[in-house]
Write a protein that holds these residues in place. Structure first.
Motif, PDB file in Angstrom:
ATOM      1  N   HIS A   1       0.857  -1.187   0.000  1.00  0.00           N
ATOM      2  CA  HIS A   1       0.000   0.000   0.000  1.00  0.00           C
ATOM      3  C   HIS A   1       0.891   1.235   0.000  1.00  0.00           C
ATOM      4  CE1 HIS A   1      -2.839   3.032   1.285  1.00  0.00           C
ATOM      5  NE2 HIS A   1      -2.179   3.212   2.412  1.00  0.00           N
TER       6      HIS A   1
ATOM      7  N   ARG B   1      -6.947   7.125   8.812  1.00  0.00           N
ATOM      8  CA  ARG B   1      -7.328   6.234   7.713  1.00  0.00           C
ATOM      9  C   ARG B   1      -8.729   6.607   7.220  1.00  0.00           C
ATOM     10  NH1 ARG B   1     -10.279   2.155   9.909  1.00  0.00           N
ATOM     11  NH2 ARG B   1     -10.181   2.030  12.179  1.00  0.00           N
TER      12      ARG B   1
ATOM     13  N   ALA C   1     -11.946   0.999  -4.565  1.00  0.00           N
ATOM     14  CA  ALA C   1     -10.624   1.178  -3.960  1.00  0.00           C
ATOM     15  C   ALA C   1      -9.725   0.010  -4.363  1.00  0.00           C
ATOM     16  CB  ALA C   1     -10.756   1.226  -2.447  1.00  0.00           C
TER      17      ALA C   1
ATOM     18  N   ASP D   1      -5.196  -0.846  -0.858  1.00  0.00           N
ATOM     19  CA  ASP D   1      -5.695   0.191   0.053  1.00  0.00           C
ATOM     20  C   ASP D   1      -6.666  -0.413   1.067  1.00  0.00           C
ATOM     21  OD1 ASP D   1      -4.235   1.757  -1.578  1.00  0.00           O
ATOM     22  OD2 ASP D   1      -5.859   3.074  -2.212  1.00  0.00           O
TER      23      ASP D   1
ATOM     24  N   GLU E   1      -6.179  -0.651   5.091  1.00  0.00           N
ATOM     25  CA  GLU E   1      -7.204  -0.128   5.997  1.00  0.00           C
ATOM     26  C   GLU E   1      -7.506  -1.154   7.088  1.00  0.00           C
ATOM     27  OE1 GLU E   1      -8.592   2.926   5.600  1.00  0.00           O
ATOM     28  OE2 GLU E   1     -10.108   2.794   7.162  1.00  0.00           O
TER      29      GLU E   1
END
Lengths: 332, 733
Positions: free
Chosen positions: B465, B496, B537, B541, B545
Motif C-alpha cells: 500500500h 485512515r 478502492a 488500500d 485499511e
C-alpha cells in the motif's frame, strides 16, 4: 542451502542463476548487469523508470537433475526478489526449457515504487518430498539488485565525509544550529548511511585536517583532531545502531534481530566483537538487545565501546607514537 | 415490591379466575385488584401467564397473594390487562391507564425503570468496568460519539451532521425533565447504589445532591444522515449495540470503531450514570419504522426494597422480557429534549460534567472543549465533506424551544486547524510538490506499507500500500493551542478511511534543527476520502485499511501490536507496522532537509577511520565447521556438529542450539532433549557443554525436543549454531 540441514536429500551440485537481460519500461539496458559481482545496478539506468524486467536463467547439472527427479519427482523453479527496506517480496515462476531439462527461465517484474535501496534476488528449485509439494531442494548463489546507488559502504567502503559551510543558507539544519562546531553527523533515512559534515567556515580546520605530510607537533595535532572526531562519530553510529535492533516479544520470550539498515548492521558487526571478544554472534545480538540497552548494562557497554573504538581506529597507538616522537625531539 | 403496600382487608372468592380453585385473599389488596382486572379482561391464567413470560402456576400464586411478580412482570401484566400499574399496585389512581394521570403531565403511558435482577449465583458486580476504560474527558467523549455517527452513516461515504447541545435546566425546567424521566423511580435505585459505598457510589452520591441543589446540565447529541437505532429490541443491531450490550460494536472492518467499548464514556460523563436515547429509524425495526425512545442507567450491584439488582437498568415501556423502546411518544421525547424530525440518533447525557476535571466547568467552557476536540480529531472527515459539527449552549427550555443558543459555533477546520485543512485541500487539488521549499507549498511523497499476509477470515496475500505523506512549513503561531487552534508543529498526524485522527506522533529528533513543520499521513482509504473518486478502492488500500484497524487498541489512538493484529496476520506483522511508521518519519526528514551545497570531499585521512563493509572485525568466537542431521521416527532432529574455538585459559561453557530457519530473520532456537559430547574431557550440562581450558575443538551429537519445535521437524530446515560461549570460574572435576 549452504550450512542448512534438511530433513531430506537436496540437489548437488547446486544450479547457477544468471540475469541474462534487463529492461526498464520495455527498453533493454544490458550494461546494468554486472555478472562478475552478481549485481544489477538499476540506478545507472534511465531516470524515473517505473518497471524493471529481469530475464533470469537457472541452469543445473543435467545428470544430477535426472537422478534427482527419478527419486523425487519433477523439479520446479521460482525466483524471488526481497527488499528489506520496504519488506517487499516479488516472485516469478521460472518455466522449464523444452529442449534442456536442466534449464529454467522467466521474467521478474519489479515496480520502482515498491523498492528502495537493494533487493536480494534468489532462486530455488523445489520438488515434492515425502508427499509435500514445493519443498526447496536447491538454491544457487543470489544476486543483488540495486535500485538506489549504494551510499559508499559496500562499494566505497567508507562513510561519506564532506566539507559544508555551516553558515550557508542551504546547509543542513543541524549544521546551521551548531554553526560554530567543527563537525556534525547528519542522519537521514534510517536505511541511508549518515554523513560526517565538516565545517568549512571553521577557520583553520581545513589546515589541520587536510591530507598531506606533516611532522612533529603538526602531525600530532592533525592525528589528535581526526581521531577525536572519529571516536565521537563512532559512538554516535553505535548508539543509533543499538537503538535500531529489533526486539519482539511474542509471548514466547523476546526475539532479537539485527537492524534493518545495512550500515547499522555493519557498524554493530564491526564493533560488538571488539566489545565482548570471543562471543558468538548470536550471543552478541542477544546482549545488545537486552542487557546492553538497559540501565546499568548500557553504562558498561558504552565504556567498553569507547575503548574498543579507540583501539579500532588506532587512537592509542597514534598517541603512543606522538609521545615517542616528542621524547625523541626533546632528546635531540 | 408493590405487595409490601398491601392492606389488610376482607376476603373475596377467586374461583373463576383460578380454574375453580377455592381460595381466600385479602380484599383491596394487589391480589384482589389483579383478580378484578383478570375478570374484566376476560383472560384465564394461562393466557395471562403467556403474555407476561411466566408459567400459569406463578400466576396462580400472584392471584392468591402468595407469590410476587418481578417489577417487569408486574408492569407487563398491567399492560396485558389494560389497567394502570399504579392502580394495580396501590388502588390510588383510576383503574384504566387511558384515564389522564392526576398530575396532568400530558405524558400518556408511564414508562418504567427496569433494573436487571441480581444473578442467582449471588455474584455482585460493582460496576461496569468499561466505564473506567478511558480517560473521561470531553475530548474522548467527542471521539467516541462522532466515530459512532460516522460508522452509522445512512449511505457509505454520505455526509453526517452532528450537533452537541449543552442545556442548563433550572427550577421548573429541571422539574419537568425529571418528571418525564420518571426520576422518582430512578432515584430509589440511585440512592441504593450510592449507599453501597463503592467507587461509583461516591460519584452518584454527589450527583444526587447536585440534582436537588443545583442546575441540571444535559448534553444532547443529535446526528443526522445516519441510519438511527435500527434493529430489534434484543439480539444484534445498532439499537442493542449502543443501548443494551457491552463490547458490541456491530461494525464491519472499515469502521472507525471496532470494540464497542468506547460508548461507556457516555455513562461516565453523567453524574447520574444515566443516558437516554431517541431515534428516528431509517429502516423499520420489528415492523416499526418511526420514533424510538429508550434509556440506560449504569449502576453497580445494589439492594432495593429487599430485592437485589445486578446493576444496569433500562428506561422504556414495560414488556414481558423487560423494558423495551417507547414508540412514538413525541411528548415524552420532547420533554426529554430528544425530539427530532429526520432519521438519526439523539442521546442525552443526564447531569453532564467533565469527569476528568476536579472543578466545576461552565457550559460555555465545556462547549469550547467539545468544538476544539471535534476539529482536532475529525478535521479530515470535515475537509472531505463527510462531517459537519455544531456546538450550542442553551439556558433553559425557552432558549431551546426558540433555538436561540446563548453560545454557538459551527466547527470549521479552516479556523481550528487551518494548516491541516490547507494541506488536505492542496492534495485534493493535486497541487503538492516533491520537496519542501520556501514558497509555502505542500510537499508530498508516498510511504510504502507492506501489508503482510492476512490469515484470518477473508484472508489475502502480501500487498503493498502507498500511504500519502504531506508536509508543510508551520507558522510561528503553530504551537499555540489556545482559542480554537488544535495544531502542533513538528507532529505527524495520521488517519485512515473514516477521517478520524488515530495517531499523533512527535517528530522531535526527526527534524532536529529544521524549521517547524506539520505532517499528515493519509493511510488505507484516507487518500480516497480526501481526493474523492468513484472507482472501487484498490485491494492494497483496502488491505491496509483493515491491517491498520487491527493495529488499533480500543481507544483508536495509535497503531501498535494488538492481539487482533497478531491473530489476524502472518508472523512479522509487527515489524511491518514499525517499519511503516519509521518510514513515515524518515519521509518527513527527506522532505524537510534540502540538498546541501557541497564544499568538497573531506580528507582521506579522516575517511579512512570510517571503514565499513569492506572489512569485518575478526570474530574469534567459536564457529561450527561441520554439521549434519536427520529427523528420527519420534520427530526429533538428530544432529552432529564439530566446533572450532580459540583455546581459553580457563574452562568455558559452550551452548550450541538448533535453529529452525524461516524465509527471513535469524530463526527460532529449540530445546535439546539430549546433548552428548564426543570429545574427551567435555561434559554436557543444562543444555550446554562444559569444556576444559585449552580446548580447540569439540564434537557433539544431540536430539532436539519436539515440544519446543515451532513446526514439525519434517517440515523444517535447520542450522546448528553457537548460542552462547562464556568462561566458567569453577574447574572441571
Amino acid at each position: 542451502l549452504k550450512d542448512i540441514i534438511f530433513a531430506y536429500g537436496t540437489l548437488e551440485p547446486p544450479p547457477r542463476l544468471r540475469v541474462v537481460a534487463v529492461r526498464l519500461d520495455g527498453s533493454a539496458w544490458p550494461a546494468l548487469i554486472k555478472p562478475a559481482d552478481s549485481r544489477v545496478d538499476l540506478f545507472e539506468g534511465k531516470a524515473a523508470w517505473r518497471r524493471a524486467e529481469l530475464d533470469l536463467e537457472l541452469a543445473a547439472d543435467r545428470e544430477a537433475v535426472g537422478v534427482f527427479e527419478a527419486q523425487h519427482g519433477e523439479l520446479a523453479a521460482v525466483a524471488v526478489a526481497h527488499a528489506a527496506p520496504t519488506m517487499v517480496r516479488q516472485s516469478a515462476r521460472l518455466a522449464r526449457s523444452s529442449c534442456d531439462r536442466a534449464r529454467w527461465g522467466g521474467t521478474l517484474e519489479l515496480d520502482r515504487d515498491n523498492f528502495r535501496g537493494r533487493a536480494l534476488l534468489r532462486s530455488r528449485l523445489t520438488a515434492s518430498v515425502g508427499g509435500v509439494a514445493h519443498r526447496p531442494v536447491a538454491e544457487p548463489a543470489g544476486w543483488a539488485v540495486h535500485f538506489d546507488e549504494p551510499a559508499g559502504l559496500r562499494l566505497g567502503g567508507r562513510l561519506r565525509v564532506r566539507w559544508v559551510d555551516f553558515r550557508a543558507e542551504g546547509a543542513d539544519p543541524l549544521a546551521r544550529q551548531f554553526a560554530e562546531s567543527t563537525h556534525v553527523v547528519a542522519f537521514r533515512a534510517a536505511d541511508e548511511p549518515p554523513e560526517l559534515l565538516l565545517n568549512a567556515s571553521f577557520e583553520g580546520l581545513d589546515d589541520l585536517l587536510r591530507d598531506g605530510e606533516r611532522d612533529g607537533a603538526g602531525r600530532g595535532v592533525h592525528d589528535l583532531l581526526r581521531l577525536g572526531i572519529a571516536r565521537g562519530v563512532w559512538l554516535e553510529l553505535v548508539a543509533v545502531a543499538m537503538a535500531a535492533i529489533r526486539a519482539e516479544d511474542d509471548g514466547g520470550g523476546a526475539r532479537a534481530d539485527w537492524p534493518a539498515a545495512e550500515w547499522q548492521r555493519e557498524v554493530l558487526r564491526r564493533v560488538l566483537p571488539r566489545v565482548a571478544p570471543g562471543k558468538p554472534e548470536r550471543e552478541l545480538l542477544e546482549l545488545a538487545a537486552t542487557e546492553w540497552r538497559t540501565n546499568p548494562g548500557a553504562g558498561e557497554f558504552y565504556a567498553r565501546t569507547e575503548a574498543a573504538v579507540g583501539d579500532m581506529i588506532g587512537a592509542d597507538e597514534s598517541l603512543r607514537r606522538l609521545i615517542q616522537a616528542r621524547e625523541e625531539g626533546e632528546r635531540s | 415490591m408493590r405487595q409490601s403496600r398491601r392492606h389488610r382487608d376482607p376476603t373475596i372468592d377467586l374461583s373463576s379466575a383460578t380454574k375453580g380453585e377455592k381460595m381466600t385473599i385479602i380484599e383491596d389488596s394487589t391480589a384482589a385488584r389483579l383478580v378484578q382486572a383478570v375478570r374484566a379482561a376476560g383472560l384465564n391464567r394461562t393466557e395471562l401467564a403467556r403474555s407476561v413470560g411466566a408459567v400459569p402456576a406463578e400466576v396462580s400464586r400472584w392471584l392468591k397473594g402468595t407469590g410476587t411478580p418481578t417489577e417487569c412482570q408486574f408492569n407487563a401484566m398491567a399492560i396485558a390487562l389494560g389497567v394502570s400499574p399504579d392502580w394495580l399496585a396501590h388502588g390510588t389512581v383510576p383503574m384504566r391507564a387511558a384515564d389522564p394521570p392526576p398530575d396532568g403531565a400530558g405524558i400518556a403511558a408511564r414508562p418504567i425503570w427496569d433494573f436487571r435482577p441480581a444473578p442467582r449465583d449471588g455474584g455482585r458486580d460493582f460496576g461496569n468496568p468499561n466505564v473506567w476504560a478511558f480517560d473521561p474527558c470531553p475530548e474522548v467523549l467527542v471521539r467516541e460519539v462522532i466515530q459512532n455517527s460516522l460508522d452509522a452513516a445512512a449511505e457509505a461515504g454520505g455526509r453526517v451532521e452532528v450537533a452537541f447541545r449543552l442545556i442548563r435546566l433550572a427550577a421548573a425546567d429541571k422539574r419537568d425533565f425529571l418528571r418525564a424521566l420518571e426520576f422518582d423511580d430512578l432515584r430509589e435505585h440511585l440512592e441504593a447504589a450510592a449507599a453501597g459505598g463503592q467507587k461509583l457510589g461516591a460519584l452518584l452520591h454527589d450527583g444526587l445532591a447536585r440534582v436537588d441543589d443545583q442546575d441540571l446540565l444535559l448534553l444532547v447529541v443529535d446526528d443526522r444522515g445516519t441510519v438511527g437505532l435500527t434493529g430489534p429490541e434484543r439480539g444484534r443491531g445498532h439499537f442493542t449495540a449502543l443501548c443494551r450490550n457491552n463490547l458490541d460494536s456491530n461494525k464491519d472492518g472499515a469502521a472507525g470503531g471496532a470494540f464497542g467499548l468506547g460508548k461507556a464514556v457516555l455513562w461516565r460523563a453523567s453524574r447520574l450514570a444515566t443516558v437516554l436515547f431517541g431515534s428516528h429509524l431509517s429502516r423499520p425495526a420489528e415492523g416499526r419504522s418511526d420514533r424510538r425512545l429508550f434509556g440506560r442507567c449504569e449502576l453497580p450491584w445494589h439492594e432495593h426494597r429487599k430485592s437485589e439488582y445486578a446493576g444496569p437498568g433500562w428506561f422504556g415501556r414495560p414488556a414481558a422480557a423487560g423494558a423495551e423502546s417507547i414508540r412514538e411518544d413525541d411528548e415524552r421525547a420532547a420533554a426529554l429534549y430528544l425530539d427530532r424530525e429526520a432519521a438519526g440518533t439523539s442521546l442525552c447525557v443526564v447531569g453532564f460534567h467533565d469527569a476528568a476535571s476536579d472543578r466545576d466547568r461552565s457550559p460555555d467552557d465545556l462547549a469550547r472543549d467539545l468544538a476544539r476536540a471535534a476539529a482536532r480529531d475529525f478535521f479530515p472527515a470535515m475537509v472531505a465533506g463527510r462531517l459537519a459539527v455544531r456546538v450550542e449552549v442553551y439556558d433553559g427550555r425557552r432558549e431551546y424551544d426558540g433555538r436561540r443558543p446563548s453560545w454557538a459555533r459551527d466547527v470549521e477546520p479552516d479556523e481550528s486547524v487551518p494548516a491541516y485543512a490547507r494541506m488536505l485541500r492542496a492534495y485534493r487539488a493535486g497541487e503538492t510538490v516533491e520537496q519542501l521549499g520556501d514558497d509555502g507549498a505542500v510537499a508530498s511523497r508516498p510511504v510504502a506499507l507492506a501489508v503482510p499476509e492476512r490469515t484470518a477470515d477473508a484472508g489475502h496475500g502480501e500487498q503493498v500500500h502507498r500511504a500519502v505523506l504531506l508536509v508543510a512549513a508551520a507558522g510561528e503561531e503553530a504551537d499555540d493551542d489556545g482559542e480554537g487552534r488544535s495544531e502542533r508543529a513538528n507532529h505527524l498526524v495520521a488517519f485512515r478511511g473514516p477521517g478520524m485522527v488515530v495517531l499523533r506522533q512527535s517528530l522531535q529528533g526527526a527534524c532536529l534543527g529544521a524549521r517547524p513543520v506539520h505532517g499528515l499521513l493519509l493511510c488505507g482509504l484516507a487518500p480516497r476520502l480526501i481526493a474523492g473518486g468513484a472507482a472501487p478502492a484498490p485491494p492494497a488500500d483496502v488491505a491496509a485499511e483493515r491491517f491498520l484497524q487491527a493495529a488499533e487498541p480500543p481507544a483508536h489512538d495509535r497503531w501498535t501490536a494488538t492481539p487482533t493484529l497478531r491473530a489476524s496476520y502472518a508472523r512479522g506483522c509487527v515489524s511491518r507496522l514499525e517499519r511503516f511508521l519509521a518510514a513515515a518519519t524518515d519521509g518527513v526528514r527527506q522532505l524537510v532537509k534540502a540538498p546541501m551545497e557541497d564544499a568538497g570531499d573531506g580528507p582521506r585521512s579522516l575517511k579512512d577511520l570510517f571503514r565499513l563493509g569492506d572489512e569485518r572485525a575478526p570474530n574469534d568466537g567459536p564457529r561450527v565447521i561441520e554439521q549434519s542431521g536427520s529427523v528420527d521416527a519420534a520427530g526429533r532432529w538428530a544432529v552432529g556438529a564439530r566446533v572450532r574455538l580459540n583455546p581459553a585459559s580457563t574452562p568455558t561453557r559452550l551452548t550450541p542450539a538448533v535453529y529452525f530457519l524461516g524465509e527471513s530473520g535469524d530463526g527460532v532456537a529449540v530445546a535439546w532433549a539430549a546433548l552428548e559430547p564426543g570429545t574427551p574431557g567435555c561434559v554436557a550440562e543444562d543444555g550446554g557443554l562444559l569444556l576444559p581450558a585449552g580446548t580447540r575443538e569439540v564434537r557433539f551429537t544431540g536430539l532436539t525436543d519436539p515440544r519446543s519445535h515451532p513446526i514439525h521437524a519434517l517440515a523444517s530446515c535447520v542450522r546448528v549454531e553457537i548460542k552462547r560461549f562464556t568462561p566458567v570460574r569453577e574447574a572441571l572435576s
